[in-house]
Design a protein around this motif. Structure first.
Motif, mmCIF file in Angstrom:
data_model
loop_
_atom_site.group_PDB
_atom_site.id
_atom_site.type_symbol
_atom_site.label_atom_id
_atom_site.label_comp_id
_atom_site.label_asym_id
_atom_site.label_seq_id
_atom_site.Cartn_x
_atom_site.Cartn_y
_atom_site.Cartn_z
ATOM 1 N N GLY A 2 -34.821 13.427 2.500
ATOM 2 C CA GLY A 2 -35.312 13.639 1.205
ATOM 3 C C GLY A 2 -34.567 14.651 0.319
ATOM 4 N N ASP A 3 -34.907 15.839 0.326
ATOM 5 C CA ASP A 3 -34.816 17.093 -0.081
ATOM 6 C C ASP A 3 -33.539 17.131 0.114
ATOM 7 O OD1 ASP A 3 -35.746 17.653 1.999
ATOM 8 O OD2 ASP A 3 -37.287 19.194 1.212
ATOM 9 N N GLY A 4 -32.502 17.252 0.647
ATOM 10 C CA GLY A 4 -30.819 17.985 0.694
ATOM 11 C C GLY A 4 -30.364 17.311 1.397
ATOM 12 N N TYR A 5 -29.511 17.755 2.608
ATOM 13 C CA TYR A 5 -28.744 17.610 3.548
ATOM 14 C C TYR A 5 -28.978 18.553 4.859
ATOM 15 C CZ TYR A 5 -26.065 14.583 0.665
ATOM 16 O OH TYR A 5 -25.556 13.802 -0.415
ATOM 17 N N LEU A 6 -29.737 17.677 6.122
ATOM 18 C CA LEU A 6 -29.350 18.579 6.870
ATOM 19 C C LEU A 6 -28.386 18.358 7.638
ATOM 20 C CD1 LEU A 6 -31.529 19.770 9.409
ATOM 21 C CD2 LEU A 6 -31.656 17.338 10.085
ATOM 22 N N VAL A 7 -27.595 19.498 8.063
ATOM 23 C CA VAL A 7 -26.257 20.225 8.090
ATOM 24 C C VAL A 7 -25.861 20.951 9.625
ATOM 25 C CG1 VAL A 7 -24.323 20.782 7.062
ATOM 26 C CG2 VAL A 7 -25.182 20.048 5.664
ATOM 27 N N ALA A 8 -24.994 20.028 9.979
ATOM 28 C CA ALA A 8 -24.740 20.971 11.826
ATOM 29 C C ALA A 8 -23.190 21.949 11.036
ATOM 30 C CB ALA A 8 -24.623 20.790 12.641
ATOM 31 N N THR A 9 -23.576 23.115 11.889
ATOM 32 C CA THR A 9 -21.409 23.547 11.311
ATOM 33 C C THR A 9 -20.847 24.346 12.761
ATOM 34 O OG1 THR A 9 -22.418 25.929 11.203
ATOM 35 C CG2 THR A 9 -22.203 23.945 9.696
ATOM 36 N N THR A 10 -20.447 24.632 12.842
ATOM 37 C CA THR A 10 -19.772 25.146 14.126
ATOM 38 C C THR A 10 -20.676 26.273 15.100
ATOM 39 O OG1 THR A 10 -18.209 26.732 12.817
ATOM 40 C CG2 THR A 10 -17.371 24.775 13.415
ATOM 41 N N LEU A 11 -21.018 27.049 14.069
ATOM 42 C CA LEU A 11 -22.354 28.018 13.864
ATOM 43 C C LEU A 11 -23.657 27.474 13.851
ATOM 44 C CD1 LEU A 11 -20.080 31.182 12.725
ATOM 45 C CD2 LEU A 11 -20.052 29.783 15.229
ATOM 46 N N ALA A 12 -23.961 26.896 13.515
ATOM 47 C CA ALA A 12 -25.590 26.749 12.645
ATOM 48 C C ALA A 12 -25.910 25.432 12.448
ATOM 49 C CB ALA A 12 -25.971 27.855 12.417
ATOM 50 N N LEU A 13 -27.200 25.283 12.745
ATOM 51 C CA LEU A 13 -27.683 24.248 12.080
ATOM 52 C C LEU A 13 -28.256 24.593 10.416
ATOM 53 C CD1 LEU A 13 -28.796 21.128 11.877
ATOM 54 C CD2 LEU A 13 -31.149 22.117 13.629
ATOM 55 N N HIS A 14 -27.419 24.378 9.269
ATOM 56 C CA HIS A 14 -28.424 24.061 7.937
ATOM 57 C C HIS A 14 -29.387 22.934 7.338
ATOM 58 C CE1 HIS A 14 -25.034 27.105 6.923
ATOM 59 N NE2 HIS A 14 -24.804 26.765 8.201
ATOM 60 N N LEU A 15 -30.952 23.998 6.977
ATOM 61 C CA LEU A 15 -31.680 23.247 6.583
ATOM 62 C C LEU A 15 -31.815 22.773 5.368
ATOM 63 C CD1 LEU A 15 -34.232 25.466 8.874
ATOM 64 C CD2 LEU A 15 -33.148 23.157 9.853
ATOM 65 N N PRO A 16 -31.956 21.229 4.568
ATOM 66 C CA PRO A 16 -32.561 21.426 3.307
ATOM 67 C C PRO A 16 -32.995 22.553 2.612
ATOM 68 C CG PRO A 16 -33.439 19.653 4.962
ATOM 69 C CD PRO A 16 -32.787 20.493 5.224
ATOM 70 N N GLY A 17 -32.762 22.830 1.386
ATOM 71 C CA GLY A 17 -33.256 24.016 0.839
ATOM 72 C C GLY A 17 -32.873 25.520 1.201
ATOM 73 N N GLY A 18 -31.529 25.581 2.107
ATOM 74 C CA GLY A 18 -31.150 26.753 2.451
ATOM 75 C C GLY A 18 -31.164 27.528 3.771
ATOM 76 N N GLY A 19 -32.119 27.023 4.464
ATOM 77 C CA GLY A 19 -32.612 27.494 5.725
ATOM 78 C C GLY A 19 -31.320 27.597 7.018
ATOM 79 N N ARG A 20 -31.172 28.659 7.400
ATOM 80 C CA ARG A 20 -30.060 28.724 8.565
ATOM 81 C C ARG A 20 -30.011 28.938 10.217
ATOM 82 N NH1 ARG A 20 -26.248 31.539 10.589
ATOM 83 N NH2 ARG A 20 -23.844 30.783 10.382
ATOM 84 N N ILE A 21 -30.187 28.169 11.263
ATOM 85 C CA ILE A 21 -30.710 28.311 12.103
ATOM 86 C C ILE A 21 -30.060 28.597 12.935
ATOM 87 C CG2 ILE A 21 -32.183 27.859 14.303
ATOM 88 C CD1 ILE A 21 -33.805 26.088 12.083
ATOM 89 N N PRO A 22 -29.370 29.680 13.605
ATOM 90 C CA PRO A 22 -28.303 29.685 15.093
ATOM 91 C C PRO A 22 -28.597 28.990 16.093
ATOM 92 C CG PRO A 22 -28.461 32.101 14.157
ATOM 93 C CD PRO A 22 -29.361 31.145 13.631
ATOM 94 N N TYR A 23 -27.462 28.356 16.844
ATOM 95 C CA TYR A 23 -27.231 27.189 17.797
ATOM 96 C C TYR A 23 -28.259 28.492 19.019
ATOM 97 C CZ TYR A 23 -24.506 23.714 15.067
ATOM 98 O OH TYR A 23 -24.142 22.720 14.588
ATOM 99 N N GLU A 24 -27.551 29.689 19.081
ATOM 100 C CA GLU A 24 -28.707 30.393 19.977
ATOM 101 C C GLU A 24 -29.660 30.533 19.786
ATOM 102 O OE1 GLU A 24 -26.266 33.235 17.041
ATOM 103 O OE2 GLU A 24 -26.253 31.382 18.097
#
Length: 157
Positions: free
Chosen positions: A30-52
């Motif tokens: 609703g407020d952006g994109y949920l993005v899976a990269t090679t290293l982390a999950l990026h939350l809408p609004g700029g949060g970044r959570i490494p998979y580990e």
């Protein structure tokens, strides 16, 4: 609803990525994109959570429920997750080097988990005590630490 095959350029530019990190899949929120990269999950609004750092991730008809190893909880709505559930599951599982449950004398047990960054070295160990056990109990912690040392020696990790 508009279907994107590629993450829109403005959303891609707003990601806080590391050198070499690339987008694998994404879903609108609703407020952006949920993005899976090679290293982390990026939350809408700029949060970044490494998979580990992801302890648990579950999906339902409303989106993602996530708990980090530090206990933070995140809820991100998306009704069209696409390949995100499979991608996140695979990436999180790939960070687990050791996942072993050890019985503690007369008290239940503890799960010993070693995690690593994708392609990197072991970043640390997590002690997950069985339900009903107090992780702040000094005696219990000492037993768990002793079990961890034994496991590390036997596995060379």
């Amino acid at each position: 609803m508009k279907v994107f095959r590629r993450l829109p350029a403005d959303a891609r530019r707003s990601l806080k990525t590391e050198p070499g990190e690339r987008v694998l899949t994404f879903a609108p929120s609703g407020d952006g994109y949920l993005v899976a990269t090679t290293l982390a999950l990026h939350l809408p609004g700029g949060g970044r959570i490494p998979y580990e750092d992801i302890d648990r991730a579950s999906w339902d008809e409303n989106g993602l429920n996530l708990i980090t190893t530090g206990g933070e909880r995140h809820r991100v709505g998306t009704t069209e997750p696409g390949l995100l559930p499979e991608t996140v599951r695979e990436r999180v599982n790939a960070t687990i080097v050791v996942n072993k449950h050890v019985d503690l004398p007369g008290r239940g047990g503890v799960r010993l988990v070693a995690r690593r960054r994708p392609g990197g070295e072991v970043t640390g160990w997590t002690l997950v005590f069985d339900d009903g056990l107090d992780p702040d109990d000094p005696g219990l912690r000492a037993q768990a630490e002793q079990a961890l040392e034994g496991l590390r020696r036997s596995m060379g990790v």
